[in-house]
Design an enzyme around this catalytic site. Sequence first.
Site, PDB file in Angstrom:
ATOM      1  N   ARG A   1      -4.295  -2.659   8.256  1.00  0.00           N
ATOM      2  CA  ARG A   1      -3.509  -1.518   7.756  1.00  0.00           C
ATOM      3  C   ARG A   1      -4.096  -0.997   6.449  1.00  0.00           C
ATOM      4  O   ARG A   1      -4.110   0.209   6.191  1.00  0.00           O
ATOM      5  CB  ARG A   1      -2.052  -1.938   7.563  1.00  0.00           C
ATOM      6  CG  ARG A   1      -1.411  -2.381   8.879  1.00  0.00           C
ATOM      7  CD  ARG A   1       0.061  -2.614   8.729  1.00  0.00           C
ATOM      8  NE  ARG A   1       0.741  -1.378   8.413  1.00  0.00           N
ATOM      9  CZ  ARG A   1       1.936  -1.301   7.823  1.00  0.00           C
ATOM     10  NH1 ARG A   1       2.558  -2.418   7.492  1.00  0.00           N
ATOM     11  NH2 ARG A   1       2.485  -0.154   7.569  1.00  0.00           N
TER      12      ARG A   1
ATOM     13  N   TYR B   1      -2.422  -7.073   7.807  1.00  0.00           N
ATOM     14  CA  TYR B   1      -2.377  -6.206   6.627  1.00  0.00           C
ATOM     15  C   TYR B   1      -3.770  -5.721   6.227  1.00  0.00           C
ATOM     16  O   TYR B   1      -3.908  -4.603   5.703  1.00  0.00           O
ATOM     17  CB  TYR B   1      -1.640  -6.898   5.464  1.00  0.00           C
ATOM     18  CG  TYR B   1      -0.157  -6.911   5.713  1.00  0.00           C
ATOM     19  CD1 TYR B   1       0.607  -5.748   5.553  1.00  0.00           C
ATOM     20  CD2 TYR B   1       0.480  -8.053   6.194  1.00  0.00           C
ATOM     21  CE1 TYR B   1       1.963  -5.733   5.842  1.00  0.00           C
ATOM     22  CE2 TYR B   1       1.850  -8.044   6.479  1.00  0.00           C
ATOM     23  CZ  TYR B   1       2.576  -6.881   6.309  1.00  0.00           C
ATOM     24  OH  TYR B   1       3.922  -6.857   6.602  1.00  0.00           O
TER      25      TYR B   1
ATOM     26  N   CYS C   1      -0.098 -13.393  -6.506  1.00  0.00           N
ATOM     27  CA  CYS C   1      -0.395 -14.823  -6.440  1.00  0.00           C
ATOM     28  C   CYS C   1       0.906 -15.590  -6.281  1.00  0.00           C
ATOM     29  O   CYS C   1       1.843 -15.406  -7.059  1.00  0.00           O
ATOM     30  CB  CYS C   1      -1.133 -15.265  -7.702  1.00  0.00           C
ATOM     31  SG  CYS C   1      -1.387 -17.048  -7.740  1.00  0.00           S
TER      32      CYS C   1
ATOM     33  N   LEU D   1      12.855  14.083  11.503  1.00  0.00           N
ATOM     34  CA  LEU D   1      12.522  14.642  12.811  1.00  0.00           C
ATOM     35  C   LEU D   1      13.762  14.689  13.706  1.00  0.00           C
ATOM     36  O   LEU D   1      13.930  15.585  14.522  1.00  0.00           O
ATOM     37  CB  LEU D   1      11.432  13.774  13.455  1.00  0.00           C
ATOM     38  CG  LEU D   1      10.675  14.372  14.632  1.00  0.00           C
ATOM     39  CD1 LEU D   1      10.020  15.693  14.253  1.00  0.00           C
ATOM     40  CD2 LEU D   1       9.620  13.382  15.122  1.00  0.00           C
TER      41      LEU D   1
ATOM     42  N   GLN E   1       9.938   3.705   0.766  1.00  0.00           N
ATOM     43  CA  GLN E   1       9.897   2.429   1.500  1.00  0.00           C
ATOM     44  C   GLN E   1       8.477   2.200   2.018  1.00  0.00           C
ATOM     45  O   GLN E   1       8.188   1.142   2.563  1.00  0.00           O
ATOM     46  CB  GLN E   1      10.853   2.481   2.693  1.00  0.00           C
ATOM     47  CG  GLN E   1      12.306   2.677   2.307  1.00  0.00           C
ATOM     48  CD  GLN E   1      13.163   3.005   3.526  1.00  0.00           C
ATOM     49  OE1 GLN E   1      13.675   2.128   4.202  1.00  0.00           O
ATOM     50  NE2 GLN E   1      13.317   4.283   3.816  1.00  0.00           N
TER      51      GLN E   1
ATOM     52  N   ALA F   1       8.119  16.668   9.037  1.00  0.00           N
ATOM     53  CA  ALA F   1       8.142  16.636   7.568  1.00  0.00           C
ATOM     54  C   ALA F   1       7.232  17.697   6.953  1.00  0.00           C
ATOM     55  O   ALA F   1       7.575  18.287   5.925  1.00  0.00           O
ATOM     56  CB  ALA F   1       7.734  15.246   7.076  1.00  0.00           C
TER      57      ALA F   1
ATOM     58  N   HIS G   1       9.320  -1.390  -1.200  1.00  0.00           N
ATOM     59  CA  HIS G   1       8.854  -2.408  -0.248  1.00  0.00           C
ATOM     60  C   HIS G   1       7.437  -2.885  -0.546  1.00  0.00           C
ATOM     61  O   HIS G   1       6.798  -3.475   0.317  1.00  0.00           O
ATOM     62  CB  HIS G   1       8.941  -1.870   1.191  1.00  0.00           C
ATOM     63  CG  HIS G   1      10.351  -1.726   1.683  1.00  0.00           C
ATOM     64  ND1 HIS G   1      10.690  -1.084   2.844  1.00  0.00           N
ATOM     65  CD2 HIS G   1      11.528  -2.173   1.152  1.00  0.00           C
ATOM     66  CE1 HIS G   1      12.015  -1.123   3.006  1.00  0.00           C
ATOM     67  NE2 HIS G   1      12.536  -1.764   1.987  1.00  0.00           N
TER      68      HIS G   1
ATOM     69  N   CYS H   1      -7.094 -17.075  -6.828  1.00  0.00           N
ATOM     70  CA  CYS H   1      -6.355 -16.109  -7.648  1.00  0.00           C
ATOM     71  C   CYS H   1      -7.198 -15.754  -8.874  1.00  0.00           C
ATOM     72  O   CYS H   1      -7.667 -16.657  -9.579  1.00  0.00           O
ATOM     73  CB  CYS H   1      -5.020 -16.725  -8.079  1.00  0.00           C
ATOM     74  SG  CYS H   1      -4.217 -15.777  -9.395  1.00  0.00           S
TER      75      CYS H   1
ATOM     76  N   ASP I   1       2.035   2.587   1.901  1.00  0.00           N
ATOM     77  CA  ASP I   1       0.778   3.340   1.766  1.00  0.00           C
ATOM     78  C   ASP I   1       0.718   3.987   0.378  1.00  0.00           C
ATOM     79  O   ASP I   1       1.669   3.922  -0.389  1.00  0.00           O
ATOM     80  CB  ASP I   1       0.642   4.385   2.892  1.00  0.00           C
ATOM     81  CG  ASP I   1       1.712   5.478   2.824  1.00  0.00           C
ATOM     82  OD1 ASP I   1       1.836   6.129   1.765  1.00  0.00           O
ATOM     83  OD2 ASP I   1       2.412   5.704   3.836  1.00  0.00           O
TER      84      ASP I   1
HETATM   85  N1  APR Z   1       8.549  14.151  10.254  1.00  0.00           N
HETATM   86  C1  APR Z   1       9.761  13.690   9.839  1.00  0.00           C
HETATM   87  N2  APR Z   1      10.317  12.565  10.318  1.00  0.00           N
HETATM   88  C2  APR Z   1       9.634  11.862  11.233  1.00  0.00           C
HETATM   89  C3  APR Z   1       8.363  12.270  11.705  1.00  0.00           C
HETATM   90  C4  APR Z   1       7.826  13.483  11.180  1.00  0.00           C
HETATM   91  N3  APR Z   1       6.635  13.954  11.562  1.00  0.00           N
HETATM   92  N4  APR Z   1       7.946  11.364  12.624  1.00  0.00           N
HETATM   93  C5  APR Z   1       8.903  10.439  12.707  1.00  0.00           C
HETATM   94  N5  APR Z   1       9.928  10.735  11.875  1.00  0.00           N
HETATM   95  C6  APR Z   1      11.177   9.999  11.651  1.00  0.00           C
HETATM   96  C7  APR Z   1      11.687   9.252  12.874  1.00  0.00           C
HETATM   97  O1  APR Z   1      12.512  10.114  13.642  1.00  0.00           O
HETATM   98  C8  APR Z   1      12.472   8.104  12.239  1.00  0.00           C
HETATM   99  O2  APR Z   1      13.820   8.495  12.016  1.00  0.00           O
HETATM  100  O3  APR Z   1      10.923   9.011  10.678  1.00  0.00           O
HETATM  101  C9  APR Z   1      11.776   7.908  10.891  1.00  0.00           C
HETATM  102  C10 APR Z   1      10.930   6.642  10.800  1.00  0.00           C
HETATM  103  O4  APR Z   1      11.767   5.526  10.920  1.00  0.00           O
HETATM  104  P1  APR Z   1      11.193   4.038  10.858  1.00  0.00           P
HETATM  105  O5  APR Z   1      10.004   3.915  11.712  1.00  0.00           O
HETATM  106  O6  APR Z   1      12.344   3.133  11.107  1.00  0.00           O
HETATM  107  O7  APR Z   1      10.671   3.883   9.335  1.00  0.00           O
HETATM  108  P2  APR Z   1      11.478   3.561   8.032  1.00  0.00           P
HETATM  109  O8  APR Z   1      12.851   4.130   8.078  1.00  0.00           O
HETATM  110  O9  APR Z   1      10.607   3.954   6.890  1.00  0.00           O
HETATM  111  O10 APR Z   1      11.577   1.982   8.076  1.00  0.00           O
HETATM  112  C11 APR Z   1      12.158   1.336   6.985  1.00  0.00           C
HETATM  113  O11 APR Z   1      11.646  -0.809   7.855  1.00  0.00           O
HETATM  114  O12 APR Z   1      10.168  -1.846   9.103  1.00  0.00           O
HETATM  115  C12 APR Z   1      10.636  -1.772   7.825  1.00  0.00           C
HETATM  116  O13 APR Z   1       9.684  -2.206   5.722  1.00  0.00           O
HETATM  117  C13 APR Z   1       9.592  -1.342   6.840  1.00  0.00           C
HETATM  118  O14 APR Z   1       9.723   0.333   5.109  1.00  0.00           O
HETATM  119  C14 APR Z   1      10.011   0.054   6.468  1.00  0.00           C
HETATM  120  C15 APR Z   1      11.502   0.021   6.727  1.00  0.00           C
END
Ligand code: APR
Length: 236
Positions: free
Chosen positions: A58, A55, A116, A203, A90, A220, A108, A135, A93
Amino acid sequence: MKYRNIVILTGAGISAESGLGTFRGSGGLWEDHRVEDVATPEAFQRDPGLVHRFYNARRRNLGKVKPNAAHIALARLQTGHPGSVILITQNVDDLHERAGSGTLLHMHGELLRARCRACADVFDWPEDMDDGTPCPSCAAMPALRPHIVWFGEMPFHMEEIDAALLETDLFISIGTSGSVYPAAGYVAQIHALGRAHSVELNLEPSEGQSLFAERRYGPATEVVPDYVEEILGGAA
Ligand code: APR
């Protein structure tokens, strides 16, 4: 105004073009780690150093990225729409905040906060975190952990989110694969209530795609600003 109360759910896909990796679609690994090794309470108990390093990396990476046109369009919708616009993310960032979004629920958690484990206080935490920092509230040590919802933990703001879903007349899901609950189930809730229009902007089709009334696929930074302009212009 066609829609009074708008609820938007965002996921990793909205931050992808800012340079932050999504979770799925890269061999099932997060930055070369298995989910079970870095994103569960058990992992933190077993190897807190590894989880903190993951983390910390990140968190530092946030300094290298900036909001993109999709984050900025949503902030514009929040200020320009005469009704309410509740943004649920979710993502951990801070790109929605930096784009200027107001009402924002981080279900999330947030990379830039620490909690803490002893007194449960939450702090802004822009720096690295480790087990050697007491803490700031109760001085317990080791006690600080990332303010992140790990697998097996309860997401934040659940009551507020459920209330918002009941009230909304437009639900927009952006950049999420629809594979992690409870967020993945929101479109089914909206569908069952039958009072809101639902739109997926992604996407590619997500797991819940068939439950959306409308679907638009593309990056997006293109589909989100276009759709926001349609709402603000009264066309959507
Ligand atoms: N524009 C739009 N969509 C996009 C782009 C883009 N440039 N790039 C990728 N994607 C889409 C992918 O096609 C996919 O469907 O975004 C989605 C990302 O999916 P995940 O990686 O599964 O992310 P997310 O749905 O936010 O995950 C949910 O899972 O791992 C846990 O806690 C973590 O908050 C996260 C949660």
